[in-house]
Motif scaffolding. Structure first.
Motif, PDB file in Angstrom:
ATOM      1  N   GLU A 153       1.996   1.189  -2.307  1.00  0.00           N
ATOM      2  CA  GLU A 153       3.174   0.631  -1.668  1.00  0.00           C
ATOM      3  C   GLU A 153       4.376   0.924  -2.552  1.00  0.00           C
ATOM      4  O   GLU A 153       4.227   1.274  -3.724  1.00  0.00           O
ATOM      5  N   THR A 202       7.304  -2.603   2.317  1.00  0.00           N
ATOM      6  CA  THR A 202       6.800  -1.921   1.125  1.00  0.00           C
ATOM      7  C   THR A 202       5.918  -0.719   1.451  1.00  0.00           C
ATOM      8  O   THR A 202       5.714   0.124   0.588  1.00  0.00           O
ATOM      9  N   ARG A 203       5.400  -0.653   2.642  1.00  0.00           N
ATOM     10  CA  ARG A 203       4.395   0.363   2.945  1.00  0.00           C
ATOM     11  C   ARG A 203       4.952   1.492   3.799  1.00  0.00           C
ATOM     12  O   ARG A 203       5.826   1.289   4.637  1.00  0.00           O
ATOM     13  N   TYR A 229      -2.123  -0.826  -3.895  1.00  0.00           N
ATOM     14  CA  TYR A 229      -2.474  -2.106  -3.279  1.00  0.00           C
ATOM     15  C   TYR A 229      -3.884  -2.089  -2.706  1.00  0.00           C
ATOM     16  O   TYR A 229      -4.404  -3.134  -2.321  1.00  0.00           O
ATOM     17  N   LYS A 275       5.954   3.017  -7.234  1.00  0.00           N
ATOM     18  CA  LYS A 275       4.710   2.951  -6.464  1.00  0.00           C
ATOM     19  C   LYS A 275       3.725   2.041  -7.166  1.00  0.00           C
ATOM     20  O   LYS A 275       3.603   2.083  -8.389  1.00  0.00           O
TER      21      LYS A 275
END
Length: 147
Positions: A79, A37-38, A71, A68
Motif C-alpha cells: 500500500e 492507500t491501495r 500489507y 510503500k
C-alpha cells in the motif's frame, strides 16, 4: 547549465511542481490525504489507467511524498502511505480548492471540519508577520536570507 535553467532550479514553485506537477499526482495526493492507500482504490476513485497510476505512484514514492508498505505477505501486496512531506501537502491542496471555489464556477465541494461540522475557509498567512499572503507586495530573493 544556462542562467535561465539555474533560476528555474532556485524557484520554489518550479521545484514544487517538479515533485507534484501534474494533475494525476495531485489527485493521488488528495486521495491519499482522504485515506486511500491501495492501488485499486486509487484506480477506481480516479478512473486512471493502471500504467499511468503505476508511473505516478512511483514518482511520488521516488520524490518522498509516499512510501510503500507491505500489507499482505501472501500474496505480497503493498500500500502507499503518506510521508511527512506528503502530509505537508494538505494546505496546498486546500488552497488550490479554495482558489477554485472563488474562481472556477459554482457548486464545488466544500471542506468541512469533521469535529465541528463547520466549513473550513483556508487562508495563507506569513508565519513571521501574520500578514495574509497577497495583502503586501512580495519579491523573490536569489538565496535564503534566513529571515
Amino acid at each position: 547549465m544556462n542562467e535561465k535553467n539555474i533560476s528555474i532550479l532556485r524557484c520554489p514553485v518550479a521545484r514544487g511542481l517538479d515533485a507534484v506537477g501534474d494533475a494525476w499526482s495531485i489527485l493521488i495526493l488528495r486521495d491519499a490525504l482522504a485515506g486511500l492507500t491501495r492501488f485499486d482504490q486509487f484506480r477506481k476513485n480516479l478512473g486512471i489507467a493502471p500504467t499511468m497510476l503505476t508511473k505516478r505512484l512511483a514518482a511520488l514514492t521516488d520524490d518522498g511524498l509516499l512510501e510503500k508498505r507491505l500489507y499482505s505477505e501472501r500474496p505480497p501486496r503493498e500500500e502507499y502511505v503518506l510521508t511527512e512531506a506528503g502530509r505537508d501537502f494538505l494546505p496546498v491542496l486546500m488552497m488550490i480548492g479554495a482558489w477554485a471555489q472563488r474562481n472556477c464556477g459554482e457548486n464545488l465541494a466544500r471542506y468541512i471540519d469533521d469535529e465541528t461540522g463547520v466549513e473550513i475557509q483556508p487562508i495563507a498567512v506569513d508565519a513571521v508577520t501574520g500578514a495574509r499572503l497577497g495583502s503586501r507586495p512580495i519579491r523573490m530573493s536569489r538565496t535564503n536570507t534566513g529571515g
